[in-house]
Design an enzyme around this catalytic site. Structure first.
Site, PDB file in Angstrom:
ATOM      1  N   HIS A  46       0.821  -1.213   0.000  1.00 57.37           N
ATOM      2  CA  HIS A  46       0.000   0.000   0.000  1.00 57.37           C
ATOM      3  C   HIS A  46       0.856   1.264   0.000  1.00 57.37           C
ATOM      4  CE1 HIS A  46      -2.756   2.865   2.344  1.00 57.37           C
ATOM      5  NE2 HIS A  46      -3.377   2.657   1.191  1.00 57.37           N
ATOM      6  N   GLU A  73       1.072  -0.343  -4.756  1.00 60.41           N
ATOM      7  CA  GLU A  73      -0.105   0.495  -4.995  1.00 60.41           C
ATOM      8  C   GLU A  73       0.329   1.955  -4.949  1.00 60.41           C
ATOM      9  OE1 GLU A  73      -3.627   2.942  -3.533  1.00 60.41           O
ATOM     10  OE2 GLU A  73      -1.779   2.468  -2.451  1.00 60.41           O
ATOM     11  N   ASP A  75      -0.851   6.245  -5.670  1.00 58.84           N
ATOM     12  CA  ASP A  75      -1.935   7.224  -5.820  1.00 58.84           C
ATOM     13  C   ASP A  75      -1.498   8.270  -6.831  1.00 58.84           C
ATOM     14  OD1 ASP A  75      -3.780   6.375  -3.581  1.00 58.84           O
ATOM     15  OD2 ASP A  75      -1.933   6.703  -2.448  1.00 58.84           O
ATOM     16  N   HIS A  88      -0.844  10.898  -2.036  1.00 61.46           N
ATOM     17  CA  HIS A  88      -2.165  10.445  -1.589  1.00 61.46           C
ATOM     18  C   HIS A  88      -3.140  11.580  -1.337  1.00 61.46           C
ATOM     19  CE1 HIS A  88      -5.210   9.281   1.417  1.00 61.46           C
ATOM     20  NE2 HIS A  88      -5.265   8.164   0.703  1.00 61.46           N
TER      21      HIS A  88
END
Length: 285
Positions: A46, A73, A75, A88
């Site tokens: 993440h 992952e 953003d 993020h």
């Protein structure tokens, strides 16, 4: 009689040894089966391995790769001058030494910020990376789960992401190593039209706790994944997602116990700050 008794005693010892050996082999097999089942769980780092390095930085992504996560992952947002960057929050305040909205700052302004010191002095000088830097740095090495963060703030971001992937020939099926997801489900419909061969996912917060089979079926017309807040995941939800021919990667596991629970619920993958938790599931008979 003594000879027969000795023979029987010997046989008993031999059978005990055999039974003990068989039991040990069974235990080893159980452990092996558990490990094989464990290896099927998709491990998603993440924002990179963000429990170990500052989120959405190359250091965190590299750490996720080194920890053998199946995906990192990221953003993705867009600067004032149209550059795709990994961050993020919709402001730079929390994870850098700057202030202001991402969309109000130029790439050069964001590039000057320190995105690592807040996490630890050893990460001082880490920069906010571009989307292209991440693709070029990790394609062929690990999967990339791309979240379009607040795409409603950045008109055209779906097209820009598609262009970057197509330019690198990453828009074709390749073991599902690229996935695109967002809380903005309309954005995912747009992105799926642009990139029909790339798997897409819908993110779901707590408000989707009572999602219906009909809603899941509607998502499945353009999405391949239904990725919810881990707190709403139940056996029934997992079964419903699978019945709709989608997969489920809940977010965000931050403890070993949370990872255990998701493993037992039969999810397909776990989005976690700590990739090592996904590799430590105990042996279940």
């Amino acid at each position: 009689m003594k000879r027969i008794g000795a023979m029987l005693a010997g046989m008993g010892i031999a059978m005990s040894v055999f039974a003990g050996t068989a039991a040990a082999e069974t235990a080893d097999l159980s452990s092996l089966v558990s490990k094989q089942e464990q290896q099927k769980m998709v491990n998603v780092a993440h924002r990179g391995a963000s429990g170990h390095a500052p989120e959405n930085t190359m250091a965190a992504f590299q750490k996720g790769f080194e920890m053998k996560a199946d995906y990192i992952e990221i953003d993705v947002q867009m600067t004032k001058d149209g550059e795709l960057v990994a961050i993020h929050d919709t402001t730079v305040d929390r994870t850098t030494n700057g202030t202001g909205a991402v969309g109000d700052l130029t790439f050069e302004e964001i590039r000057q910020l320190d995105a690592g010191s807040w996490f630890g002095p050893e990460f001082a000088g880490e920069k906010v990376p571009t989307f292209e830097e991440i693709l070029d740095g990790f394609r062929g090495k690990t999967g990339v789960l791309i979240e379009l963060k607040a795409p409603e703030l950045y008109p055209g971001i779906e097209e820009k992401v598609a262009e970057a992937l197509i330019e690198r020939n990453m828009h074709r099926p390749n073991n599902a190593k690229i996935i695109i997801q967002s809380f903005n489900h309309g954005s995912m419909q747009t992105s799926k039209e642009l990139l029909p061969n790339i798997p897409h996912g819908v993110l779901a917060g707590m408000s989707w706790a009572n999602v219906t089979d009909e809603q899941l079926a509607e998502f499945a017309t353009y999405a391949d994944y239904f990725n919810p807040n881990m707190n709403i995941v139940t056996h029934e939800l997992v079964a419903g997602v699978h019945a709709a021919d989608m997969r489920i990667f809940p977010y965000t596991s931050r403890s070993q116990e949370q990872a255990f629970r998701l493993f037992d619920l039969g999810v397909d993958g776990i989005i976690t700050d700590f990739p090592e938790h996904v590799y430590k599931h105990p042996v279940f008979n």
